[in-house]
Design a protein around this motif. Structure first.
Motif, short mmCIF file in Angstrom:
data_model
loop_
_atom_site.label_atom_id
_atom_site.label_comp_id
_atom_site.label_asym_id
_atom_site.label_seq_id
_atom_site.Cartn_x
_atom_site.Cartn_y
_atom_site.Cartn_z
N ASP A 1 19.41 7.38 2.42
CA ASP A 1 20.24 7.38 1.23
C ASP A 1 19.81 8.49 0.29
O ASP A 1 18.91 8.31 -0.55
CB ASP A 1 20.15 6.02 0.52
CG ASP A 1 21.20 5.87 -0.58
OD1 ASP A 1 21.64 6.90 -1.12
OD2 ASP A 1 21.59 4.72 -0.88
N TRP B 1 27.47 10.74 -3.31
CA TRP B 1 27.91 11.00 -1.95
C TRP B 1 29.04 12.02 -1.91
O TRP B 1 29.48 12.42 -0.83
CB TRP B 1 28.37 9.70 -1.28
CG TRP B 1 27.25 8.81 -0.86
CD1 TRP B 1 26.80 7.70 -1.49
CD2 TRP B 1 26.42 8.97 0.30
NE1 TRP B 1 25.74 7.15 -0.80
CE2 TRP B 1 25.49 7.90 0.31
CE3 TRP B 1 26.38 9.91 1.33
CZ2 TRP B 1 24.52 7.76 1.31
CZ3 TRP B 1 25.41 9.76 2.33
CH2 TRP B 1 24.51 8.70 2.31
N SER C 1 22.84 12.60 6.25
CA SER C 1 22.19 11.30 6.23
C SER C 1 22.18 10.68 7.63
O SER C 1 23.01 11.01 8.47
CB SER C 1 22.95 10.38 5.26
OG SER C 1 22.57 9.05 5.43
N LEU D 1 22.30 7.33 7.65
CA LEU D 1 22.65 5.99 7.19
C LEU D 1 23.46 5.23 8.24
O LEU D 1 24.57 5.61 8.59
CB LEU D 1 23.47 6.08 5.90
CG LEU D 1 23.88 4.76 5.26
CD1 LEU D 1 22.65 3.99 4.77
CD2 LEU D 1 24.84 5.00 4.10
N LYS E 1 21.42 -2.52 1.16
CA LYS E 1 22.70 -2.44 1.89
C LYS E 1 22.83 -3.59 2.89
O LYS E 1 23.92 -4.15 3.07
CB LYS E 1 22.81 -1.08 2.58
CG LYS E 1 23.08 0.07 1.62
CD LYS E 1 23.17 1.40 2.35
CE LYS E 1 23.65 2.49 1.41
NZ LYS E 1 22.77 2.70 0.25
#
Length: 328
Positions: free
Chosen positions: A123, A133, A144, A146, A183
């Motif tokens: 992140d 973002w 990323s 992620l 998250k």
């Protein structure tokens, strides 16, 4: 005799011209520094993908580009040294891998005019590498790693239909890990999971902390953590003793039979995403105008180890028998 001397002088002139030409070609090569945290299959894949993307964008290693690679064997205290070493070579760009390396590089290179492209950062907003973002920062942007945590949980439910408690070991001192836990907690209710988190800030505490999941978690998720992943074999061994299957964020530990299953980001693709961004910057684009990338669902893949599943006493559901993701 005169003819021989003339030929010798001509040859000397030609050799000199070739040396000048070679020197000019070397001077025209773009130098890129690569600051890696340590040797690891995921991080090495991110480097390979980065170079692949640059090659496909017309920046060929040895011809157009020369790379200098350094890593610290996961020792954060050595990162400032490798950044200073790379900066001294006056590169056109520095590629930083993982959050700790990227955070230190951002501070060390502020105002240097050397753009930074990061990768393997979960992140970048939480890590304060970029403001959002939707945009890069002054001299910095990147790719990323992620994971789509909702997709991870959906896969876990298919693999372990009766699992209700999702255990997450993480390093509370690393921004990546903390952001990922938040998250996971946000996605858990919709997936039908309760999250059980355990902080680990020292590899020597892994056995004890993983053992604490016993009776509290039905599955343990191995996040893309700079503390957890290098020690995933110890995590898996402790989880096996506790009778809790592991779903990892890296498939290499599944392929060697250490961990039962994974739903993983393809780190070669993360590197490709970073390489495409680097190519844009080398062609003149301002990093501030380039939003950081994150993997799409298609950039993930499932892997299940038949051997490790059996070792953990867990059967592969019939619904996944034809998934094309089972190894050994």
């Amino acid at each position: 005799m005169l003819k021989s001397k003339s030929a010798w002088l001509s040859g000397l002139a030609l050799a000199g011209a070739l040396m000048v030409s070679a020197g000019s070609a070397a001077a025209d090569q773009i130098r890129i520094g690569i600051a890696n945290f340590g040797e690891h299959p995921q991080l090495n894949a991110a480097i390979a993908g980065f170079k692949k993307a640059l090659t496909e964008n017309g920046f060929v290693e040895g011809k157009d580009v020369v790379y200098t690679e350094s890593h610290t064997n996961f020792d954060a205290s050595l990162v400032p040294q490798i950044i200073a070493k790379l900066q001294a070579e006056q590169p056109k760009l520095i590629y930083t891998i993982t959050t700790p390396v990227s955070q230190i590089a951002k501070k060390a290179l502020a105002g240097s005019g050397i753009p930074i492209v990061f990768a393997a950062v979960t992140d970048p907003v939480a890590a304060k590498l970029v403001p959002s973002w939707d945009a890069g920062d002054e001299g910095m942007t990147g790719a990323s790693d992620l994971q789509d945590v909702a997709a991870v949980m959906a896969f876990t439910k298919k693999l372990l239909p009766n699992a209700k408690r999702f255990g997450v070991p993480y390093n509370p001192g690393e921004a990546n890990d903390v952001a990922l836990v938040e998250k996971i907690k946000a996605a858990a209710p919709a997936a039908g999971f309760e999250v059980v988190e355990v902080g680990i800030d020292n590899v020597n505490d892994i056995q004890q902390r993983i053992a604490s999941f016993a009776g509290k978690a039905d599955v343990i998720y191995g996040p893309a953590s700079n503390l957890i992943q290098p020690a995933i074999a110890a995590v898996s061994a402790a989880a096996r003793q506790a009778g809790i299957p592991v779903v990892n964020s890296d498939d290499s530990a599944v392929r060697n039979g250490t961990v039962p299953a994974s739903f993983a980001v393809n780190y070669t693709q993360v590197g490709i995403n970073a390489g495409n961004i680097a190519a844009e910057i080398l062609k003149g684009k301002d990093p501030k105008t380039i939003a950081p990338s994150r993997p799409a669902y298609k950039d993930h893949m499932a892997t299940i180890s038949r051997k490790a599943m059996a070792a953990f006493g867990v059967e592969i559901p019939a619904s996944m028998a034809d998934c094309g993701c089972i190894v050994d």
